[in-house]
Write a protein that holds these residues in place. Structure first.
Motif, PDB file in Angstrom:
ATOM      1  N   ASP A 299      15.274   5.441   5.644  1.00 60.11           N
ATOM      2  CA  ASP A 299      14.196   6.222   5.025  1.00 60.11           C
ATOM      3  C   ASP A 299      14.357   6.277   3.505  1.00 60.11           C
ATOM      4  OD1 ASP A 299      13.089   6.697   7.505  1.00 60.11           O
ATOM      5  OD2 ASP A 299      13.887   8.728   7.699  1.00 60.11           O
ATOM      6  N   ARG A 300      15.569   6.439   3.039  1.00 58.55           N
ATOM      7  CA  ARG A 300      15.808   6.482   1.593  1.00 58.55           C
ATOM      8  C   ARG A 300      15.500   5.135   0.951  1.00 58.55           C
ATOM      9  NH1 ARG A 300      20.293   9.622   3.362  1.00 58.55           N
ATOM     10  NH2 ARG A 300      21.698   7.812   3.226  1.00 58.55           N
ATOM     11  N   ARG A 301      15.845   4.061   1.621  1.00 64.83           N
ATOM     12  CA  ARG A 301      15.561   2.725   1.098  1.00 64.83           C
ATOM     13  C   ARG A 301      14.056   2.477   1.063  1.00 64.83           C
ATOM     14  NH1 ARG A 301      18.171  -1.114   4.896  1.00 64.83           N
ATOM     15  NH2 ARG A 301      17.401  -2.706   3.431  1.00 64.83           N
ATOM     16  N   VAL A 302      13.343   2.887   2.106  1.00 68.27           N
ATOM     17  CA  VAL A 302      11.881   2.755   2.128  1.00 68.27           C
ATOM     18  C   VAL A 302      11.277   3.456   0.916  1.00 68.27           C
ATOM     19  CG1 VAL A 302       9.793   3.495   3.340  1.00 68.27           C
ATOM     20  CG2 VAL A 302      11.661   2.442   4.627  1.00 68.27           C
ATOM     21  N   ALA A 303      11.730   4.673   0.664  1.00 62.53           N
ATOM     22  CA  ALA A 303      11.152   5.486  -0.414  1.00 62.53           C
ATOM     23  C   ALA A 303      11.381   4.892  -1.800  1.00 62.53           C
ATOM     24  CB  ALA A 303      11.708   6.906  -0.358  1.00 62.53           C
ATOM     25  N   ASP A 304      12.315   3.958  -1.925  1.00 58.86           N
ATOM     26  CA  ASP A 304      12.602   3.327  -3.212  1.00 58.86           C
ATOM     27  C   ASP A 304      11.932   1.959  -3.378  1.00 58.86           C
ATOM     28  OD1 ASP A 304      14.166   5.409  -4.141  1.00 58.86           O
ATOM     29  OD2 ASP A 304      16.031   4.562  -3.348  1.00 58.86           O
ATOM     30  N   CYS A 305      11.166   1.525  -2.378  1.00 57.97           N
ATOM     31  CA  CYS A 305      10.603   0.169  -2.398  1.00 57.97           C
ATOM     32  C   CYS A 305       9.506   0.036  -3.467  1.00 57.97           C
ATOM     33  CB  CYS A 305      10.026  -0.169  -1.024  1.00 57.97           C
ATOM     34  SG  CYS A 305       9.395  -1.860  -0.902  1.00 57.97           S
ATOM     35  N   ARG A 306       9.516  -1.111  -4.154  1.00 55.64           N
ATOM     36  CA  ARG A 306       8.498  -1.420  -5.160  1.00 55.64           C
ATOM     37  C   ARG A 306       8.007  -2.863  -4.980  1.00 55.64           C
ATOM     38  NH1 ARG A 306       8.161   2.364  -9.072  1.00 55.64           N
ATOM     39  NH2 ARG A 306       7.148   0.915 -10.515  1.00 55.64           N
ATOM     40  N   ALA A 307       7.942  -3.324  -3.744  1.00 56.72           N
ATOM     41  CA  ALA A 307       7.687  -4.737  -3.470  1.00 56.72           C
ATOM     42  C   ALA A 307       6.254  -5.180  -3.723  1.00 56.72           C
ATOM     43  CB  ALA A 307       8.086  -5.062  -2.027  1.00 56.72           C
ATOM     44  N   CYS A 308       5.279  -4.271  -3.640  1.00 53.03           N
ATOM     45  CA  CYS A 308       3.865  -4.645  -3.740  1.00 53.03           C
ATOM     46  C   CYS A 308       3.258  -4.060  -5.016  1.00 53.03           C
ATOM     47  CB  CYS A 308       3.094  -4.150  -2.525  1.00 53.03           C
ATOM     48  SG  CYS A 308       3.684  -4.833  -0.948  1.00 53.03           S
ATOM     49  N   PRO A 309       3.072  -4.870  -6.054  1.00 55.25           N
ATOM     50  CA  PRO A 309       2.625  -4.344  -7.351  1.00 55.25           C
ATOM     51  C   PRO A 309       1.322  -3.551  -7.284  1.00 55.25           C
ATOM     52  CG  PRO A 309       3.393  -6.608  -7.573  1.00 55.25           C
ATOM     53  CD  PRO A 309       3.366  -6.308  -6.108  1.00 55.25           C
ATOM     54  N   ARG A 310       0.336  -4.021  -6.519  1.00 49.02           N
ATOM     55  CA  ARG A 310      -0.940  -3.309  -6.447  1.00 49.02           C
ATOM     56  C   ARG A 310      -0.748  -1.914  -5.868  1.00 49.02           C
ATOM     57  NH1 ARG A 310      -6.183  -3.140  -3.012  1.00 49.02           N
ATOM     58  NH2 ARG A 310      -4.726  -3.154  -1.240  1.00 49.02           N
ATOM     59  N   LEU A 311       0.062  -1.796  -4.834  1.00 48.85           N
ATOM     60  CA  LEU A 311       0.280  -0.502  -4.196  1.00 48.85           C
ATOM     61  C   LEU A 311       1.108   0.421  -5.076  1.00 48.85           C
ATOM     62  CD1 LEU A 311       0.878  -1.463  -0.449  1.00 48.85           C
ATOM     63  CD2 LEU A 311      -1.257  -0.974  -1.656  1.00 48.85           C
ATOM     64  N   VAL A 312       2.093  -0.128  -5.750  1.00 48.07           N
ATOM     65  CA  VAL A 312       2.900   0.688  -6.671  1.00 48.07           C
ATOM     66  C   VAL A 312       2.002   1.271  -7.766  1.00 48.07           C
ATOM     67  CG1 VAL A 312       4.721   0.634  -8.413  1.00 48.07           C
ATOM     68  CG2 VAL A 312       5.047  -0.556  -6.234  1.00 48.07           C
ATOM     69  N   GLU A 313       1.173   0.431  -8.354  1.00 47.98           N
ATOM     70  CA  GLU A 313       0.289   0.894  -9.426  1.00 47.98           C
ATOM     71  C   GLU A 313      -0.666   1.973  -8.927  1.00 47.98           C
ATOM     72  OE1 GLU A 313      -2.984  -0.883 -12.625  1.00 47.98           O
ATOM     73  OE2 GLU A 313      -2.062  -2.210 -11.125  1.00 47.98           O
ATOM     74  N   TRP A 314      -1.243   1.776  -7.743  1.00 48.38           N
ATOM     75  CA  TRP A 314      -2.225   2.716  -7.197  1.00 48.38           C
ATOM     76  C   TRP A 314      -1.590   4.050  -6.849  1.00 48.38           C
ATOM     77  CZ3 TRP A 314      -7.094   4.009  -6.795  1.00 48.38           C
ATOM     78  CH2 TRP A 314      -7.493   4.876  -5.778  1.00 48.38           C
ATOM     79  N   ARG A 315      -0.488   4.015  -6.110  1.00 49.98           N
ATOM     80  CA  ARG A 315       0.123   5.275  -5.660  1.00 49.98           C
ATOM     81  C   ARG A 315       0.579   6.101  -6.851  1.00 49.98           C
ATOM     82  NH1 ARG A 315       5.719   2.175  -4.029  1.00 49.98           N
ATOM     83  NH2 ARG A 315       6.949   3.059  -5.733  1.00 49.98           N
ATOM     84  N   GLU A 316       1.094   5.436  -7.889  1.00 50.13           N
ATOM     85  CA  GLU A 316       1.586   6.168  -9.054  1.00 50.13           C
ATOM     86  C   GLU A 316       0.438   6.680  -9.914  1.00 50.13           C
ATOM     87  OE1 GLU A 316       4.470   3.661 -10.955  1.00 50.13           O
ATOM     88  OE2 GLU A 316       5.956   3.942  -9.353  1.00 50.13           O
ATOM     89  N   GLU A 317      -0.652   5.919  -9.989  1.00 54.08           N
ATOM     90  CA  GLU A 317      -1.824   6.391 -10.724  1.00 54.08           C
ATOM     91  C   GLU A 317      -2.417   7.628 -10.056  1.00 54.08           C
ATOM     92  OE1 GLU A 317      -4.967   6.713 -13.450  1.00 54.08           O
ATOM     93  OE2 GLU A 317      -3.032   5.686 -13.543  1.00 54.08           O
ATOM     94  N   VAL A 318      -2.521   7.604  -8.740  1.00 54.52           N
ATOM     95  CA  VAL A 318      -3.017   8.763  -8.000  1.00 54.52           C
ATOM     96  C   VAL A 318      -2.115   9.971  -8.235  1.00 54.52           C
ATOM     97  CG1 VAL A 318      -3.359   9.704  -5.678  1.00 54.52           C
ATOM     98  CG2 VAL A 318      -4.208   7.418  -6.228  1.00 54.52           C
ATOM     99  N   ALA A 319      -0.811   9.734  -8.255  1.00 57.09           N
ATOM    100  CA  ALA A 319       0.138  10.834  -8.461  1.00 57.09           C
ATOM    101  C   ALA A 319       0.013  11.439  -9.854  1.00 57.09           C
ATOM    102  CB  ALA A 319       1.561  10.342  -8.221  1.00 57.09           C
ATOM    103  N   ARG A 320      -0.378  10.617 -10.814  1.00 53.53           N
ATOM    104  CA  ARG A 320      -0.549  11.133 -12.182  1.00 53.53           C
ATOM    105  C   ARG A 320      -1.871  11.888 -12.342  1.00 53.53           C
ATOM    106  NH1 ARG A 320       1.716   6.087 -13.632  1.00 53.53           N
ATOM    107  NH2 ARG A 320      -0.364   5.180 -13.829  1.00 53.53           N
TER     108      ARG A 320
END
Length: 231
Positions: free
Chosen positions: A11-32
């Motif tokens: 679970d901790r490893r999952v939470a640190d994943c950054r493998a998909c650039p589009r999803l990383v950008e989207w989830r972090e933009e929503v969080a901001r």
């Protein structure tokens, strides 16, 4: 290392994943930017790991976290209307300690059930790409392997989840029929020692239109719980 600590490490490893650039950008933009109704929240804004005990006998597999649900709270199906429907049904059939799931520290416990998804990041328009699904699959495979000693049944919510779950179960060691069985609500497929159930997704589109009713959901969960030896 016991199964519980191994799953917690995963679970901790999952939470640190950054493998998909589009999803990383989207989830972090929503969080901001947040939603106005949740302006006072500190969003999770990371991949959302599975939720439930390491000795689960039943796994529920959805699609992906919601932008202002799991992506906000850090727990699967928590803080959105889809989760309201799912956890109410789990409570109704005796598989959850309470009918609501609003935050990761609200005291909710699942009894013999783990909830997860084939895609762990919130996707734009709730639509991950096939490539993102495939990139995320190894996480689901590892989770299923850790659950395998006790797992007896699975409920997959929706066709996307079904298409993602079947190859994951195969990679995790279960026998998946060939040709692969198609998705249908209420279908039941034997994967060797595990019974796989199909269920319409608990999306607002399905629940608001009546395509999936609370009774239909409870029926599938009840059948799966019986197959898992939880009832």
């Amino acid at each position: 290392m016991d199964d519980s600590s191994a799953l917690a490490r995963l679970d901790r490893r999952v939470a640190d994943c950054r493998a998909c650039p589009r999803l990383v950008e989207w989830r972090e933009e929503v969080a901001r930017t947040k939603r106005a109704a949740f302006a006072d929240w500190t969003y999770w804004g990371r991949p959302v790991p599975g939720f439930g005990p390491a000795d689960a006998r039943l796994v529920i597999i959805g699609l992906a976290p919601a932008a202002h649900g799991g992506n906000r709270t850090g727990r699967m199906f928590t803080g959105d209307r889809s989760g309201d429907v799912l956890y109410q049904a789990l409570y109704d059939v005796g598989l959850a300690s309470q009918p609501t799931s609003v935050s990761a520290d609200d005291g909710l416990e699942l009894y013999g059930v783990r909830v997860t998804a084939p895609v762990h990041c919130a996707p734009p328009a709730n639509k991950p790409t096939p490539g993102e699904r495939d990139t995320c699959r190894p996480w689901l495979v590892q989770e299923l392997r850790l659950l395998r000693p006790t797992l007896k049944a699975a409920v997959v919510l929706g066709a996307f989840g079904w298409q993602a779950a079947l190859p994951a179960f195969a990679e995790a060691g279960w026998t998946v029929p060939r040709p692969r069985p198609p998705f249908a609500h209420g279908t039941r497929v034997a994967l060797g020692d595990l019974d796989l159930f199909g269920c319409f997704h608990v999306s607002q589109r399905n629940t608001f239109t009546g395509r999936l009713t609370a009774e239909m959901l409870r029926e599938v969960l009840s059948r799966a719980a019986e197959a898992a030896g939880l009832r």
